[in-house]
Design an enzyme around this catalytic site. Structure first.
Site, PDB file in Angstrom:
ATOM      1  N   SER A  19       0.866  -1.240  -0.023  1.00 42.81           N
ATOM      2  CA  SER A  19      -0.002  -0.121   0.074  1.00 42.81           C
ATOM      3  C   SER A  19       0.775   1.210   0.053  1.00 42.81           C
ATOM      4  O   SER A  19       1.931   1.200   0.459  1.00 42.81           O
ATOM      5  CB  SER A  19      -0.757   0.061   1.130  1.00 42.81           C
ATOM      6  OG  SER A  19      -1.691   1.277   1.454  1.00 42.81           O
ATOM      7  N   LYS A  69       1.536  -3.670   6.151  1.00 42.24           N
ATOM      8  CA  LYS A  69       2.165  -3.264   4.697  1.00 42.24           C
ATOM      9  C   LYS A  69       3.739  -3.017   4.629  1.00 42.24           C
ATOM     10  O   LYS A  69       4.185  -3.706   4.009  1.00 42.24           O
ATOM     11  CB  LYS A  69       1.235  -2.254   4.084  1.00 42.24           C
ATOM     12  CG  LYS A  69       0.014  -2.461   4.004  1.00 42.24           C
ATOM     13  CD  LYS A  69      -0.312  -3.733   3.164  1.00 42.24           C
ATOM     14  CE  LYS A  69      -1.996  -3.996   2.801  1.00 42.24           C
ATOM     15  NZ  LYS A  69      -2.156  -5.183   1.955  1.00 42.24           N
ATOM     16  N   TYR A  74      -2.625  -0.868   9.933  1.00 46.64           N
ATOM     17  CA  TYR A  74      -2.650  -1.150   8.588  1.00 46.64           C
ATOM     18  C   TYR A  74      -1.377  -0.955   7.946  1.00 46.64           C
ATOM     19  O   TYR A  74      -0.326  -1.607   7.305  1.00 46.64           O
ATOM     20  CB  TYR A  74      -3.511  -0.363   7.774  1.00 46.64           C
ATOM     21  CG  TYR A  74      -3.728  -0.586   6.357  1.00 46.64           C
ATOM     22  CD1 TYR A  74      -4.254  -1.822   5.894  1.00 46.64           C
ATOM     23  CD2 TYR A  74      -3.120   0.260   5.533  1.00 46.64           C
ATOM     24  CE1 TYR A  74      -4.424  -2.026   4.447  1.00 46.64           C
ATOM     25  CE2 TYR A  74      -3.372   0.068   4.276  1.00 46.64           C
ATOM     26  CZ  TYR A  74      -3.964  -0.985   3.668  1.00 46.64           C
ATOM     27  OH  TYR A  74      -4.010  -1.170   2.306  1.00 46.64           O
TER      28      TYR A  74
END
Length: 284
Positions: free
Chosen positions: A147, A164, A160
């Site tokens: 991401s 990633k 998150y």
């Protein structure tokens, strides 16, 4: 290193019941690949596989939870029993949470769930498929979906972003390991930005008692106005860019333009962080 030929290849895509995964599956199916569409939501996988077949492609669906290592291993067994090979493995399945929150407002269960899907889900895919991919001949490829959160400090998105970053790290080492051993297998890390998908509703996949909506979560409110400076990409366009990255054996794939300052700042932070590191030179 040989070139990848999509026609007749076998491609496995996780999290392909919609969004980016669906776009990637469609891009390969259009070029004559046999695509295995997998998703934790089996009906969604079946629907996408049916759409690809209706468009003239070759596709079949499989329901699999990437956090279940045994289930992923069973998927690999089934694909190899039917197809005899896997030429491209796309580890796309991923989740996020809403509302976004400060690190100190994330529960232990929140952190574990994010890592179980976004990181260990990829590890499970690699461990299940790679040993047999290594035994094949011809060009093969691994695609891991990271991401742009790993390029920019998105406040309120620490769980998150951490997952990633971890995914990018193992991808980089994997590529180096494969090259060191002379394997004809490429590895591409994809950095999608904002894409029109259902990822913001990922918690529908959690047990109801664990969802953010089942408890009081303090949403992130920034003290400084900030904009991500991104347009929202179409999943089919993202799928096309990923397909082209596999053809070119790109190490990294940005699915849409991002501000150069993101990458420049990341490099500056990294090099600046080593400024005061003690020298490894022996003392005189």
């Amino acid at each position: 290193m040989s070139s990848f030929k999509p026609s007749g290849s076998v491609v496995v895509v996780t999290g392909a019941g919609g969004g980016i995964g669906r776009g990637i599956a469609a891009a390969f199916a259009r070029r004559g690949a046999s695509v295995v569409v997998t998703d934790v939501e089996g009906e969604a996988a079946e629907e996408v596989a049916g759409e690809l077949r209706a468009d003239g492609g070759s596709a079949r669906a499989a329901q699999v939870d990437v956090t279940d290592a045994r289930a992923v291993q069973s998927l690999a067994d089934a694909v190899y029993a039917e197809e005899g090979r896997v030429d491209v493995l796309v580890n796309n399945a991923g989740v996020t949470m809403r509302p976004m929150r400060a690190l100190w407002h994330g529960s232990e269960e929140d952190f574990r769930w994010m890592m179980e899907v976004n990181y260990f889900g990829v590890v499970n895919g690699l461990r299940a498929f790679l040993p047999r991919m290594l035994e094949q001949t011809g060009r093969r490829h691994v695609v891991n979906i990271a991401s742009t959160a790993a390029l920019n400090d998105v406040k309120g998105h620490s769980m998150y972003t951490g997952s990633k970053y971890a995914l990018e790290g193992i991808s980089n080492v994997l590529r180096a390991e494969l090259a060191d051993q002379g394997h004809d297998i490429g590895v591409t890390v994809v950095f999608p930005g904002a894409v029109a998908t259902r990822i913001a509703t990922s918690e529908r996949l959690r047990a109801e008692a664990d969802r953010s909506s089942a408890r009081t979560v303090t949403p992130w409110v920034s003290a400084v106005d900030a904009h991500l400076d991104q347009t929202v990409a179409d999943p089919d366009e993202v799928g096309e860019r990923v397909f082209q990255a596999v053809l070119a054996d790109d190490r990294y794939c940005l699915t849409q333009p991002v501000p150069a300052r993101w990458q420049e700042q990341r490099l500056a932070d990294l090099t600046g962080g080593f400024r005061d590191t003690p020298s490894t030179e022996p003392a005189s």
